[in-house]
Write an enzyme that holds these catalytic residues in place. Structure first.
Site, short mmCIF file in Angstrom:
data_model
loop_
_atom_site.label_atom_id
_atom_site.label_comp_id
_atom_site.label_asym_id
_atom_site.label_seq_id
_atom_site.Cartn_x
_atom_site.Cartn_y
_atom_site.Cartn_z
N GLY A 109 -38.44 -33.84 -1.70
CA GLY A 109 -37.17 -34.51 -1.95
C GLY A 109 -36.83 -35.60 -0.94
O GLY A 109 -35.85 -36.28 -1.09
N CYS A 110 -37.63 -35.77 0.10
CA CYS A 110 -37.38 -36.84 1.08
C CYS A 110 -38.03 -38.12 0.60
O CYS A 110 -39.16 -38.13 0.15
CB CYS A 110 -37.96 -36.47 2.44
SG CYS A 110 -36.97 -35.27 3.33
N VAL A 111 -37.29 -39.19 0.71
CA VAL A 111 -37.78 -40.49 0.26
C VAL A 111 -38.62 -41.13 1.33
O VAL A 111 -38.36 -41.05 2.48
CB VAL A 111 -36.60 -41.42 -0.10
CG1 VAL A 111 -37.11 -42.76 -0.61
CG2 VAL A 111 -35.72 -40.77 -1.12
#
Length: 111
Positions: A109-111
């Site tokens: 979920g981290c960009v």
């Protein structure tokens, strides 16, 4: 593929600096990665890094920032589980940057 030069050998990492093989991690390598992130490791940083490594060992996943905050609060109390506190230690994202230093994969979920 890029690599950190460490103890006379190359330790491969991806284009964002995350280790390709997490088994190659060591506290000494963490210091090198932290330096590349412009972070001077203090006991507070190590507390988060060691927490993340334990969490990964148990769940086989690197936690996103919301989970990190929640779990740090459970274990260490509200002060250390505070998002502002964690960002003060790891300004480019406590989950992303701390996981990189801990030798773990990029959190989901981290960009």
């Amino acid at each position: 593929m890029s690599a950190y030069q460490f103890n006379g050998s190359a330790v491969a990492h991806d284009e964002e600096g995350y280790l390709v093989d997490i088994a190659e991690w060591s506290p000494e390598l963490a210091l090198l990665i932290a330096k590349s992130e412009n972070i001077e490791m203090a006991p507070e940083h190590w507390e988060v890094v060691n927490f993340l490594r334990s969490y990964y060992e148990e769940y086989q996943v690197a936690p996103a920032v919301r989970v990190l905050v929640k779990e740090m609060t459970k274990k260490y109390g509200k002060e250390k589980g505070d998002q502002k506190y964690l960002y003060s230690l790891f300004p480019y994202g406590p989950a992303k940057q701390a996981c990189k230093i801990a030798g773990l994969p990029k959190p989901t979920g981290c960009v």
